[in-house]
Design a protein around this motif. Structure first.
Motif, mmCIF file in Angstrom:
data_model
loop_
_atom_site.group_PDB
_atom_site.id
_atom_site.type_symbol
_atom_site.label_atom_id
_atom_site.label_comp_id
_atom_site.label_asym_id
_atom_site.label_seq_id
_atom_site.Cartn_x
_atom_site.Cartn_y
_atom_site.Cartn_z
ATOM 1 N N VAL A 76 0.935 -1.226 0.004
ATOM 2 C CA VAL A 76 -0.157 -0.401 -0.118
ATOM 3 C C VAL A 76 0.880 0.831 0.264
ATOM 4 O O VAL A 76 1.804 1.360 0.664
ATOM 5 N N TRP A 107 1.351 5.505 -0.360
ATOM 6 C CA TRP A 107 1.125 7.064 -0.050
ATOM 7 C C TRP A 107 2.470 7.756 -1.031
ATOM 8 O O TRP A 107 3.528 8.198 -0.760
ATOM 9 N N LEU A 119 -3.626 7.367 -1.613
ATOM 10 C CA LEU A 119 -3.353 6.054 -1.883
ATOM 11 C C LEU A 119 -2.749 5.585 -3.519
ATOM 12 O O LEU A 119 -4.126 6.205 -3.328
ATOM 13 N N GLU A 132 -2.661 6.924 7.603
ATOM 14 C CA GLU A 132 -3.354 6.459 6.471
ATOM 15 C C GLU A 132 -2.666 5.313 5.741
ATOM 16 O O GLU A 132 -3.841 4.443 5.312
ATOM 17 N N VAL A 133 -1.598 4.975 5.052
ATOM 18 C CA VAL A 133 -1.456 3.708 4.880
ATOM 19 C C VAL A 133 -1.133 2.187 5.668
ATOM 20 O O VAL A 133 -1.840 1.519 5.278
#
Length: 286
Positions: free
Chosen positions: A4, A6, A11, A76-77
């Protein structure tokens, strides 16, 4: 799981195009990074890693990273990554000239990329010596930069010899570090690690091991300059000493093979590994 990523405030998928071809981190390796282990969705020792990221950026002459922005990207990640085992924060000089010179400070636009992905953690390590050295007088000695070509070459050699890490000396023949790890020698009833003056990176796991082992009464200290010559590894081969690696994904990992020969694990080395794992799970941002 997949990686994943960012970048630029959102993202991305691993196949997305993220950095421009003229990013100075791509063209000349003008960047710094940090790698953290991830436990239960949280980056381990993130505060210490961000502190070192800022030190490395300053040492390279990059503008100071925005810590709040980095922390937001990390959150967020990790929220999207699920069961990630590794977090990487990369901070580069951003778009720049094709040569080594940089744009003027007011024109610089640094790039920030944060990603999370899987990690495999081994309880022990297998290492080899290699003929190349760390330059303790280098302009980037002790900085965690993205200029990793030397490590790629050394680690590839280790893999060809059935090992998972290569250990290097510095230019004056002192034991220094691995390509992505610090080293700890157990001998004469104590754990001794090369001093930062040897040119090794100020590893976060190394730093915590010194603190935690000392607090638990395990004899541990930095070596005096010149105390750990590279040929101390000959003592590891004979069993007179023992070797352990430390790193963000390895944690504290005793060495069981050196130069394709089995070697024994010391009692203090084993105790240090167990102590670190217990303390790490007890406090994720020490």
């Amino acid at each position: 799981m997949s990686v994943v990523i960012w970048a630029d405030g959102r993202l991305h998928a691993p196949t997305d195009r993220i950095l421009t071809g003229v990013d100075h981190g791509v063209t000349v390796g003008d960047g710094v990074f940090e790698t953290c282990a991830v436990y239960s969705g949280q980056a381990f020792a993130l505060t210490r890693h961000l502190r070192r990221l800022a030190r490395s950026a300053a040492g390279l002459g990059l503008p100071a990273p925005d810590e709040g922005r980095v922390r937001d990207a990390v959150a967020e990640v990790l929220a999207a990554a699920g069961d990630a085992g590794r977090l990487r924060i990369t901070y580069t000089g951003g778009p720049g000239p094709l040569g080594s010179h940089r744009d003027e400070p007011e024109e610089q636009r640094p790039s920030l990329v944060v990603l999370a992905g899987p990690a495999t953690r081994a309880a022990s390590s297998r290492v080899v010596r290699v003929p190349w050295v760390r330059n303790e007088r280098s302009a980037v000695a002790g900085l965690k930069t993205t200029s990793y070509a030397e490590n790629v070459v050394a680690l590839a050699r280790a893999h060809r010899q059935g090992a998972d890490e290569a250990v290097l000396a510095n230019t004056v023949g002192e034991l220094c570090e691995g390509t992505g790890s610090n080293v700890v020698v157990e001998r004469a009833g104590e754990l001794v690690t090369p001093p930062l003056s040897s040119g090794c990176l100020a590893g976060i796991t190394r730093e915590l091991l010194i603190e935690w082992a000392a607090a638990a009464g395990v004899p541990v200290r930095e070596a005096a300059p010149g105390e750990l010559p590279y040929d101390v590894l000959d003592e590891v081969l004979t069993g007179a000493a023992h070797l352990t690696l430390t790193g963000s994904i390895r944690n504290v990992s005793p060495v069981v093979s050196l130069d394709e020969h089995d070697v024994t694990v010391g009692e203090l080395s084993r105790a240090a590994a167990e102590l670190f794992q217990a303390r790490a799970l007890d406090d994720l941002d020490p």
